[in-house]
Design an enzyme around this catalytic site. Structure first.
Site, PDB file in Angstrom:
ATOM      1  CG  ASN A   1      -1.712   1.226   1.425  1.00  8.21           C
ATOM      2  OD1 ASN A   1      -1.784   2.068   0.525  1.00  8.21           O
ATOM      3  ND2 ASN A   1      -2.339   1.374   2.592  1.00  8.21           N
ATOM      4  CD1 TRP A   2       3.232   1.051  -3.067  1.00  9.42           C
ATOM      5  CD2 TRP A   2       3.417   2.409  -4.846  1.00  9.42           C
ATOM      6  NE1 TRP A   2       3.935   0.387  -4.051  1.00  9.42           N
ATOM      7  CE2 TRP A   2       4.057   1.189  -5.153  1.00  9.42           C
ATOM      8  CE3 TRP A   2       3.393   3.420  -5.818  1.00  9.42           C
ATOM      9  CZ2 TRP A   2       4.680   0.960  -6.379  1.00  9.42           C
ATOM     10  CZ3 TRP A   2       4.009   3.181  -7.040  1.00  9.42           C
ATOM     11  CH2 TRP A   2       4.648   1.966  -7.314  1.00  9.42           C
TER      12      TRP A   2
ATOM     13  CD  GLU B   1      -2.859   5.399   6.865  1.00  8.22           C
ATOM     14  OE1 GLU B   1      -2.796   5.393   5.624  1.00  8.22           O
ATOM     15  OE2 GLU B   1      -1.978   4.898   7.603  1.00  8.22           O
TER      16      GLU B   1
ATOM     17  CB  SER C   1       5.369  -2.011  12.146  1.00  4.95           C
ATOM     18  OG  SER C   1       5.021  -0.676  12.487  1.00  4.95           O
TER      19      SER C   1
ATOM     20  N   GLY D   1       2.957  -1.152   4.303  1.00  7.46           N
ATOM     21  CA  GLY D   1       2.910   0.268   3.986  1.00  7.46           C
ATOM     22  C   GLY D   1       4.295   0.776   3.603  1.00  7.46           C
ATOM     23  N   GLY D   2       4.942   1.455   4.534  1.00  8.37           N
ATOM     24  CA  GLY D   2       6.234   2.101   4.284  1.00  8.37           C
ATOM     25  C   GLY D   2       7.253   1.235   3.548  1.00  8.37           C
TER      26      GLY D   2
HETATM   27  P1  13P Z   1       3.210   0.419   7.721  1.00  5.09           P
HETATM   28  O1  13P Z   1       3.678  -0.863   7.063  1.00  5.09           O
HETATM   29  O2  13P Z   1       3.934   1.628   7.220  1.00  5.09           O
HETATM   30  O3  13P Z   1       3.147   0.294   9.198  1.00  5.09           O
HETATM   31  O4  13P Z   1       1.692   0.646   7.225  1.00  5.09           O
HETATM   32  C1  13P Z   1       0.793  -0.402   7.320  1.00  5.09           C
HETATM   33  C2  13P Z   1      -0.420  -0.058   6.536  1.00  5.09           C
HETATM   34  O5  13P Z   1      -1.175   0.827   6.898  1.00  5.09           O
HETATM   35  C3  13P Z   1      -0.652  -0.808   5.289  1.00  5.09           C
HETATM   36  O6  13P Z   1      -1.942  -0.620   4.827  1.00  5.09           O
END
Ligand code: 13P
Length: 248
Positions: free
Chosen positions: A8-9, A97, A210, A231-232
């Site tokens: 997920n960018w 989010e 994470s 995510g990141g």
């Molecule tokens: P992180 O991997 O940056 O914690 O984000 C998780 C996320 O919200 C993926 O949808």
């Protein structure tokens, strides 16, 4: 079942970065991603910069959100059909989010998931408790409510993915223990099986929050975990490819 790895960018990237990242992921996972179904979810406006680079590969494309209606006067919104026409096979719905910044409720998530299914997209239905809810010992109650409310009739017996993303683990570097992840996933699967009448073995529940190259293997090996939502770490080609490699 193949492990499902979704990147997920979020609201990151530009055309050049999107093309380069897609090309790099395709190149570095070619022939190695047999044990994984990889999906990348760039911002909607970057989909046309990513899609051409995925053709001929096993990597799939996803949207980050869709509207509940097929079309209409909804300024700034994107329909499930538009995502499909841009090459998507999947769409995230109910990401925390979206719930936080766009005030989406469980019922909105259910309608979005229903629209996705009707349009031929696989909804990735995101659920998870906040830090406050966790501290108050309400995690399982919250998840039960989300499962009851967010899985639409249309998805029953169909194709959908549940993503367990504890809100406090997103972008924080904190993750639940492997025991807790397995315990919660087993709980989610049992409730979703009851809700849908489906066989538990056919309900994929992926973990997000994470996930990094360093913990992906352990998380994906945990009982009842069908994959990860990243995510990141999905914005760095090398790290994301190491996560894909961890599925093998
Ligand atoms: P992180 O991997 O940056 O914690 O984000 C998780 C996320 O919200 C993926 O949808």
């Amino acid at each position: 079942m193949k492990k499902i790895i979704i990147g997920n960018w979020k609201m990151y990237g530009d055309p050049a970065m999107a093309a380069a990242l897609a090309q790099s992921i395709v190149k570095n996972t070619a022939g190695k991603a047999n044990n994984a179904q990889v999906v990348i979810c760039p911002p909607a406006i970057l989909l046309p910069h990513v899609a051409p680079h995925l053709s001929g590969s096993t990597i799939k494309l996803g949207g980050q959100d869709c509207h509940i209606q097929p079309d209409g006067a909804y300024t700034g919104d994107i329909s499930a059909l538009m995502l499909k026409q841009a090459g998507c096979t999947h769409v995230l719905v109910g990401h925390s989010e979206r719930r936080k910044f766009h005030h989406e409720q469980d019922i909105d998530v259910r309608h979005k998931a229903a629209r996705a299914v009707k349009t031929g997209l696989i909804p990735v239905i995101c659920i998870g408790e906040s830090e406050e809810e966790r501290k108050a010992g309400k995690t399982k109650d919250i998840l039960a409510q989300q499962i009851r409310e967010c899985i639409p009739e249309e998805a029953i017996q169909g194709d959908f993915i549940l993503a367990y993303e504890p809100v406090w683990a997103i972008g924080s570097g904190k993750t639940p223990t492997m025991g807790d992840i397995s315990d919660i996933h087993a709980y989610i699967i049992s409730l979703a099986a009851r809700r849908t009448g489906m066989d538990s073995a056919s309900i994929p529940v992926i973990y997000g929050g994470s996930v990094k190259a360093d913990n992906a293997r352990e998380i994906m090996a945990a009982e009842a975990v069908s994959g990860v939502l990243v995510g990141g770490a999905s914005l760095k080609a090398e790290e994301f490819c190491r996560i894909v490699a961890a599925a093998t």
